[in-house]
Every structure is written in structure tokens, then in C-alpha cells.
Design an enzyme around this catalytic site. Structure first.
Site, PDB file in Angstrom:
ATOM      1  N   CYS A  29      10.534 -11.233  36.553  1.00 39.94           N
ATOM      2  CA  CYS A  29      11.275 -12.467  36.101  1.00 39.94           C
ATOM      3  C   CYS A  29      10.524 -13.758  36.575  1.00 39.94           C
ATOM      4  O   CYS A  29      10.494 -13.885  37.777  1.00 39.94           O
ATOM      5  CB  CYS A  29      12.877 -12.638  36.513  1.00 39.94           C
ATOM      6  SG  CYS A  29      13.418 -14.224  36.343  1.00 39.94           S
ATOM      7  N   CYS A  32      12.605 -16.484  38.252  1.00 36.86           N
ATOM      8  CA  CYS A  32      12.760 -16.154  39.752  1.00 36.86           C
ATOM      9  C   CYS A  32      11.727 -16.426  40.561  1.00 36.86           C
ATOM     10  O   CYS A  32      12.032 -16.709  41.677  1.00 36.86           O
ATOM     11  CB  CYS A  32      12.922 -14.501  39.587  1.00 36.86           C
ATOM     12  SG  CYS A  32      14.600 -14.122  38.753  1.00 36.86           S
TER      13      CYS A  32
END
Length: 104
Positions: A29, A32
């Protein structure tokens, strides 16, 4: 130190009773990855007053289902073992600090 949280230890960490934030993330991600340094800074700044944890969504389906994690990063805020707030998506450090200050 950032605590690695899993399906197996999540309830134990919650039961400690300290204010807690949990970063629900995944290695693939992009947003993230952008939040990792912010989470690291938060952990250092609030050390001793707040537990900071990270939970890999790819490896911990049960906790993700329990908290209805649909998008990542999702950062959940807990006080007295109960979820009191959450932020979904990448955000500035100052925004996280406002949420943290509200649970301390």
C-alpha cells in the site's frame, strides 16, 4: 517502540488499558508507506503516554473483519479498550495529533 499487533495479541493489547492507536496497513500500500515515518514520529513523541501499534491487514483477517476495515491505511484510536475514533487514508501528522490529544 511500535508494537506489532496480530489477531492473536489484539485483545491482550486492548486489555492493557492504555490509550492505543493502531495503524492497519499492508506492505503493498503506497499511502501506508507514506504514513510509516509519521507513525514512527508519533510513537517517539507520545512514548509512555500512548501505545502505538501496527497491524498487517494481509496477515490478520479476523481483526480486520471485527473492525470493518475496508480501506487502508486506517488508523483506529482506542481508550479504555474501546474504539473512539478512526482516520481512513493518509493524513498529516497534525491531524493525527488532534485525534490523539482527544483520547489522552
Amino acid at each position: 517502540m511500535i508494537k506489532e499487533i496480530t489477531d492473536l495479541n489484539f485483545s491482550e493489547v486492548l486489555s492493557e488499558g492504555k490509550p492505543l492507536i493502531v495503524d492497519f496497513w499492508a506492505p503493498w500500500c503506497g499511502p501506508c508507506k507514506m504514513m510509516h515515518p509519521v507513525i514512527d514520529e508519533i510513537e517517539k513523541e507520545y512514548e509512555g503516554r500512548l501505545v502505538v501499534g501496527k497491524l498487517n491487514v494481509d496477515e490478520n483477517d479476523a481483526t480486520c473483519a471485527d473492525y470493518r476495515i475496508m480501506s487502508i491505511p486506517s488508523i483506529l484510536f482506542f481508550r479504555d479498550g474501546k474504539e473512539v475514533d478512526r482516520v481512513v487514508g493518509a493524513c498529516p501528522k497534525a491531524q493525527l495529533q488532534k485525534h490523539i490529544d482527544a483520547i489522552l
